[in-house]
Design a protein around this motif. Structure first.
Motif, PDB file in Angstrom:
ATOM      1  N   GLY A  99       5.192   1.357   8.966  1.00  0.00           N
ATOM      2  CA  GLY A  99       5.923   1.793  10.153  1.00  0.00           C
ATOM      3  C   GLY A  99       5.926   3.298  10.325  1.00  0.00           C
ATOM      4  O   GLY A  99       6.172   3.811  11.404  1.00  0.00           O
ATOM      5  N   GLU A 100       5.656   4.019   9.245  1.00  0.00           N
ATOM      6  CA  GLU A 100       5.620   5.475   9.320  1.00  0.00           C
ATOM      7  C   GLU A 100       4.206   5.991   9.557  1.00  0.00           C
ATOM      8  O   GLU A 100       3.958   7.187   9.527  1.00  0.00           O
ATOM      9  N   GLY A 101       3.251   5.070   9.738  1.00  0.00           N
ATOM     10  CA  GLY A 101       1.886   5.482  10.024  1.00  0.00           C
ATOM     11  C   GLY A 101       1.089   5.857   8.784  1.00  0.00           C
ATOM     12  O   GLY A 101      -0.007   6.388   8.882  1.00  0.00           O
ATOM     13  N   ASN A 102       1.632   5.576   7.602  1.00  0.00           N
ATOM     14  CA  ASN A 102       0.915   5.901   6.372  1.00  0.00           C
ATOM     15  C   ASN A 102       0.096   4.695   5.917  1.00  0.00           C
ATOM     16  O   ASN A 102       0.471   3.551   6.153  1.00  0.00           O
ATOM     17  N   GLU A 103      -1.005   4.972   5.211  1.00  0.00           N
ATOM     18  CA  GLU A 103      -1.795   3.891   4.624  1.00  0.00           C
ATOM     19  C   GLU A 103      -0.983   3.202   3.544  1.00  0.00           C
ATOM     20  O   GLU A 103      -0.242   3.854   2.807  1.00  0.00           O
ATOM     21  N   VAL A 104      -1.110   1.879   3.479  1.00  0.00           N
ATOM     22  CA  VAL A 104      -0.328   1.163   2.473  1.00  0.00           C
ATOM     23  C   VAL A 104      -1.248   0.361   1.567  1.00  0.00           C
ATOM     24  O   VAL A 104      -2.318  -0.088   1.963  1.00  0.00           O
ATOM     25  N   SER A 105      -0.819   0.177   0.346  1.00  0.00           N
ATOM     26  CA  SER A 105      -1.539  -0.710  -0.564  1.00  0.00           C
ATOM     27  C   SER A 105      -0.771  -2.023  -0.612  1.00  0.00           C
ATOM     28  O   SER A 105       0.326  -2.131  -0.051  1.00  0.00           O
ATOM     29  N   TRP A 106      -1.329  -3.032  -1.297  1.00  0.00           N
ATOM     30  CA  TRP A 106      -0.647  -4.324  -1.330  1.00  0.00           C
ATOM     31  C   TRP A 106       0.731  -4.196  -1.956  1.00  0.00           C
ATOM     32  O   TRP A 106       1.652  -4.936  -1.602  1.00  0.00           O
ATOM     33  N   GLU A 107       0.905  -3.234  -2.856  1.00  0.00           N
ATOM     34  CA  GLU A 107       2.208  -3.094  -3.506  1.00  0.00           C
ATOM     35  C   GLU A 107       3.283  -2.615  -2.531  1.00  0.00           C
ATOM     36  O   GLU A 107       4.461  -2.855  -2.752  1.00  0.00           O
ATOM     37  N   ASP A 108       2.839  -1.895  -1.468  1.00  0.00           N
ATOM     38  CA  ASP A 108       3.810  -1.451  -0.467  1.00  0.00           C
ATOM     39  C   ASP A 108       4.195  -2.578   0.480  1.00  0.00           C
ATOM     40  O   ASP A 108       5.194  -2.504   1.183  1.00  0.00           O
ATOM     41  N   ASN A 109       3.357  -3.618   0.541  1.00  0.00           N
ATOM     42  CA  ASN A 109       3.599  -4.704   1.495  1.00  0.00           C
ATOM     43  C   ASN A 109       4.538  -5.776   0.963  1.00  0.00           C
ATOM     44  O   ASN A 109       4.900  -6.680   1.681  1.00  0.00           O
ATOM     45  N   VAL A 110       4.847  -5.706  -0.315  1.00  0.00           N
ATOM     46  CA  VAL A 110       5.593  -6.812  -0.908  1.00  0.00           C
ATOM     47  C   VAL A 110       6.984  -6.377  -1.349  1.00  0.00           C
ATOM     48  O   VAL A 110       7.270  -5.194  -1.497  1.00  0.00           O
ATOM     49  N   THR A 111       7.822  -7.358  -1.525  1.00  0.00           N
ATOM     50  CA  THR A 111       9.184  -7.122  -1.992  1.00  0.00           C
ATOM     51  C   THR A 111       9.572  -8.294  -2.880  1.00  0.00           C
ATOM     52  O   THR A 111       9.041  -9.390  -2.722  1.00  0.00           O
ATOM     53  N   SER A 112      10.446  -8.053  -3.828  1.00  0.00           N
ATOM     54  CA  SER A 112      10.776  -9.167  -4.715  1.00  0.00           C
ATOM     55  C   SER A 112      12.231  -9.592  -4.552  1.00  0.00           C
ATOM     56  O   SER A 112      13.099  -8.786  -4.213  1.00  0.00           O
TER      57      SER A 112
END
Lengths: 783, 285
Positions: free
Chosen positions: A578-591
């Motif tokens: 949402g901030e326009g930064n590149e994300v890795s899979w670890e940024d896409n997940v939550t536990s």
């Protein structure tokens, strides 16, 4: 050392010495007569006593009994005639047994007893699937599928229409450990989840454990599906072949050195692509196919040593090639599994059996697109992801006496994760490589368990597994206690209880949950921590041995910690946040955490002309993530309140077999928008849009989902399938012709929902269904 | 040949699918008010926007007006003792009033009530946070020397406030023709990148944030600065913005889970939130 202690020690040693001198061991292998196939799970017991043991997955057994002039041992196994043998027990003895399959004895009725009555077994929440039963049960397009039969068991739910993926006691499809000859299979699906990898002709045994896990299993939270391939006929060349609507298959097995060394090769391929190829225009060709290849060689070196080499190789490929006025484009999607297992069985003594395995497994997905333009420019894209394991495992079976069966061992797995690598090339721009780094991880474990017959009523399987996980210099050590307890109320009625803690050190990133090849295995890391489950189960099991059926009732409660979910709005396609930064899979997940609880009933009829089962599950599965649904609990997508399966197989006579299945399941939980509106958000006073005037700006249309995730239910799922088989025996060949009807009353079951805008601007919720009534025809031959 | 045709028909029946209207029970369809207002002691005006939502299914109505701001709503703001009516401003299409008429004070709780002639009502409340966030580090590195294409690497560190829980903010690249202003005044171009502090910040003494930004056609501008806006906000403002920044367009991706947009508006949607603001600039040209 004082005198009384010395005396006590002497007494203990003397007693031990006496008892050791007066006991002898009978050990050996149990094989199928005619093929010499090893038979796992055979019950070896001394009638009218509680002295009993079972053969392990390599057919090895060992039973130690007091010396006697005459000891009778019975060898019993499902689908085989029970044999009794008398021994003069005055020394240790090696004795191999060959059991005759019931089909050689009687052609119509299933007469054999189950290998071990459910009320006898200490292990609860375990289901053995008979390969012969899989072949009797009707299937979509006639493609017999072990995993579809597993979905018919209580506590196991299917994901969506036609899918082979399964959910066990509220766990996701990533929480099932699927192993073929000890090798983990990471993506067990063909044709986008509609069929599983496992060719029934090459399988010997299939066992699903849903809870009360013995310590020898670990690495997943919810289930273990353990499959063993056939070893290959050691006496003569034999085989099976089949022609179906979408695929054909052939299995060949036979001796390389008679009674010592045998092989098995089994292949399957679809041919829809070949059938439609001639009808496609010459400038536009495309298609889809998959194939499987199973192979195994085993060699009996001597009485103490055996070697097994087995492997699986399978691939799915979808391709589309277009040519148009000098330009050309090619699109491809292919994925495949490869496994290889080398095993060495060694008998240290007649009570100590050892197996050492070297295991390799690999899963790879490749998506490719190549374009060539008229002006000579070109563009190409390659996306690859996958996982590869190298593993070494040693396990020991120690059977000191009929009251103890001790298993212990250790395993080390070296994981190589490649969560995704994208390579883009073109004339008009520089090569662009987005390489997600290879992630290495080590998963090690040691375990010990004892199946202890405490008294004739009490039996306990207790054990501990200690797992160790190393990733990115982080080191985790977790003890996992396990226990299963059985108390016999009557000879054929028992109460059971179990507890198991499981840890899982990898995650499957999947938005769809239907087993798409794009699902991505990733390691547990600091940001996506490992998962843990604790499950307790209570049950009651009753055998009606004379009538040939049994009933089990089980209740369970499972708590899951650190389960992984996608952040809202994220998917495996998300590359910017949402901030326009590149994300890795670890940024896409939550536990978060999960709870599953419920009850299961299974009534089985195992003997007679009519066999089958009724399964019913009542369950609840809820999840809670701080980052999702405003931190509130919500029902999992695969939460299913009611799930019913009815399966029947009727052997009319030696030529005709009728079968049916009927399934019912509460609809999946889904999230639906109820309102839509244009929203305002804060804007910086220095924003170009705002020029400092106001602090809010229109950010576009958003939807409201009733402020609760998964608050709605799809329509219920139900379906009836029917099959009829005609068997005909020739001199050397048995032929089976089968007509199957999938979805007999053509129920339109929901596959997915979407919102469609009508001509008047209104929006309607639409349901898409797959598979109306579908007939199928299959021919198969056994020789 | 007949056999071949049969095979082809059967193959395509595999991919047969049927579409029909879903028959599942949905709650009654009704439109609701969408009310948005963010108040701050650092602002000079109070702005309230009021719109209607559109029920998703089987709604027969006119599309345009529902997405426009409502002009006939009655909007009141109060601090529990004093209440004023916020008038509709025709030229801006919003309800607004000066903070001179109704000052916003840190530490106080405010209430917003909105009603429309057709009987719909919505309300919300917010407590204005106390204290202003301060930067303890503000470094801007110009990563390349191409005068037409400037890349900024900005690193900031925000000092935690004892009472601070919810932080949002923005990085603004501000550029202007004006070479005389010490502060930017005549803006030609700005670009804002919003952020929300992670929840972990609550347990740390400082929050570090870095951001890479780019400015193309930089040769046109005589004044270029990196701005950082820090908002010490209330919970409602924070949760609303955390979801609203990713919600628009997220429904277009069939592989993503839906974004649940937070609201603290009783009887409707939107947000009534508050913040205190601090702004920093670092001039790079």
């Amino acid at each position: 050392m004082n005198k009384p202690v010395k005396l006590l020690l002497f007494c203990v040693l003397f007693t031990k010495l006496l008892s050791a001198q007066s006991k002898y061991t009978i050990s050996g292998y149990v094989n199928e007569k005619g093929s010499l196939e090893n038979l796992p799970g055979v019950t070896i017991y001394q009638p009218n006593t509680r002295n009993a043991t079972t053969s392990n997955i390599y057919g090895f057994y060992s039973i130690t009994l007091p010396a006697a002039d005459s000891v009778t041992l019975s060898f019993a196994f499902i689908g085989f005639a029970t044999q009794n043998h008398v021994f003069k027990l005055d020394k240790n003895q090696s004795f191999n047994v060959q059991l005759k399959a019931q089909s050689e004895l009687q052609e119509v009725e299933v007469v054999a007893k189950k290998n071990e009555p459910v009320s006898e077994d200490v292990q609860m929440s375990k289901i053995d699937i008979s390969i012969e039963k899989v072949k009797d049960i009707p299937a979509l397009l006639g493609e017999k599928d072990v995993m579809k039969v597993i979905q018919l068991m209580p506590g196991v739910q299917k994901g969506s229409e036609g899918s082979s993926g399964f959910y066990v006691r509220g766990g996701g499809p990533d929480q099932n450990l699927i192993i073929l000859d000890e090798a983990t299979v990471y993506n067990a699906f063909h044709l986008f989840g509609f069929f599983s990898l496992f060719n029934g002709d090459a399988l010997k045994s299939v066992e699903l454990t849903k809870g009360g896990f013995p310590a020898r299993y670990g690495g997943r939270l919810s289930s273990v599906l353990d499959m063993q391939m056939k070893d290959g006929n050691k006496e003569k060349i034999s085989g099976e072949a089949g022609i179906g609507l979408i695929s054909s298959r052939l299995t060949l097995e036979g001796p390389l050195i008679k009674n010592k060394c045998s092989f098995l090769v089994s292949g399957r391929r679809t041919y829809a692509d070949a059938l439609i190829y001639p009808f496609l225009p010459s400038d536009s060709k495309g298609g889809y196919y998959f194939y499987d290849l199973n192979a195994k060689v085993n060699y009996v070196l001597n009485d103490k040593d055996r070697i097994y080499l087995s492997g699986y190789f399978g691939k799915d490929k979808f391709y589309l090639n277009n040519k148009n006025n000098g330009s050309e484009d090619k699109v491809g999607l292919k994925w495949g599994n490869a496994t290889a297992t080398a095993r060495w069985n060694h008998l240290f003594t007649n009570k100590l059996f050892c197996n050492t395995s070297l295991i390799f497994t690999d899963y790879k997905l490749v998506i490719s697109a190549d374009e060539k333009y008229q002006n000579g420019e070109s563009f190409s894209l390659r996306y690859t992801s996958g996982i590869r394991d190298y593993s070494l495992k040693t396990g020991f079976d120690y059977i000191p006496n009929p009251n103890h069966y001790i298993k212990f061992g250790l395993q080390g797995i070296y994981h190589q994760f490649r969560p995704g690598a994208l390579v883009v090339k073109g004339n008009s721009f520089n090569e662009n490589i987005n390489n997600t780094k290879l992630i290495e991880a080590f998963e090690n474990s040691v375990f010990v368990e004892d199946d202890w017959k405490i008294t004739s009523r009490w039996r306990l399987n207790a054990g501990i597994r200690v797992s160790n996980y190393i990733v990115r210099k982080e080191n985790y050590i977790n003890p996992e206690p396990r226990a299963s307890l059985r108390f016999k109320l009557k000879e054929d009625l028992s109460l059971k209880a179990s507890y198991a803690m499981m840890n899982q050190y990898m995650h499957l990133l999947s938005n769809t949950g239907i087993g798409l090849p794009t699902d991505l295995w990733v390691p547990a890391t600091k940001n996506a921590p490992f998962m843990r489950s604790q499950q307790v189960a209570l049950g009651i099991a009753k055998d009606f041995l004379k009538k040939g059926y049994d009933i089990s009732l089980e209740g369970y409660y499972k708590k899951m910690d650190r389960v992984l979910g996608y952040r809202e709005g994220a998917s495996f396609l998300t590359v910017l946040n949402g901030e326009g930064n590149e994300v890795s899979w670890e940024d896409n997940v939550t536990s978060g955490q999960g709870w599953s609880y419920g009850g299961e009933v299974l009534i089985r009829k195992n003997e007679g002309k009519f066999t089958g089962w009724i399964g019913y599950t009542l369950s609840w599965t809820q999840l809670q993530f701080n980052e999702l649904n405003f931190g509130k609990k919500f029902y999992a997508r695969y939460d299913r309140r009611h799930d019913i399966s009815v399966v029947g197989v009727y052997h009319v006579n030696k030529r005709i077999t009728l079968s049916f299945t009927w399934v019912y399941g509460t609809g999946n939980a889904i999230t639906l928008p109820l309102n839509t509106y244009n929203a305002y958000a804060y804007t910086s006073p220095y924003s170009g849009y705002n020029q400092g005037a106001f602090n809010q700006m229109d950010v576009g249309t958003v939807q409201d989902f009733g402020q609760q995730r998964n608050a709605f239910r799809m329509s219920a799922y139900h379906r009836l399938d029917f099959g009829i088989q005609w068997h005909k025996k020739f001199k050397h060949v048995e032929r089976v012709f089968e007509i199957g009807i999938y979805n007999v009353y053509s129920r339109q079951n929901p596959y997915f929902y979407y919102i469609e805008t009508q001509q008047d601007g209104t929006q309607k919720l639409m349901q898409v269904s797959l598979f109306p009534i579908i007939p199928s025809f299959t021919w198969s031959w056994k020789f | 040949m007949k056999k071949t045709i049969l095979y082809i028909l059967l193959f395509f029946s595999l991919f047969y699918s049927c579409t029909k209207e879903a028959k599942i029970k949905l709650p009654p369809q009704e439109d609701k008010l969408v009310v948005t207002s963010f108040i701050s002691p650092n602002d000079t005006v109070i702005v309230v926007t009021v719109r209607n939502s559109i029920p998703k299914f089987n709604w027969v109505g006119i599309w345009g007006p529902q997405y426009s701001n409502l002009t006939d709503a009655t909007v009141y703001i109060s601090d529990g003792t004093t209440q004023i009516k916020v008038p509709f401003d025709q030229s801006n299409g919003m309800y607004l009033t000066s903070t001179k008429n109704f000052p916003i004070v840190s530490g106080k709780t405010y209430y917003l009530d909105v009603s429309t002639p057709d009987g719909k009502k919505a309300s919300g409340e917010t407590s204005v946070p106390e204290g202003v966030l301060q930067l303890t580090k503000f470094e801007v590195e110009v990563a390349n020397s191409n005068p037409d294409h400037i890349k900024f690497n900005t690193l900031i560190s925000i000092a935690d406030l004892p009472e601070t829980t919810y932080i949002t903010g923005a990085f603004d690249v501000v550029s202007s023709w004006d070479t005389t202003a010490a502060q930017p005044s005549n803006y030609m171009y700005t670009e804002s990148n919003y952020f929300s502090a992670s929840d972990e910040f609550q347990s740390y003494s400082e929050y570090l944030k870095s951001k890479q930004t780019e400015l193309y056609d930089a040769g046109y501008y005589r004044y270029i600065a990196m701005g950082v806006t820090l908002l010490n906000s209330d919970k409602h403002f924070y949760l609303y913005h955390k979801t609203i920044r990713v919600a628009p367009g997220s429904g277009d991706n069939p592989f993503s889970d839906p974004v649940m947009v937070y609201t603290n508006i009783n009887g409707g949607f939107g947000c009534f939130g508050s913040y205190t603001r601090n702004v920093y600039f670092k001039r790079v040209r």
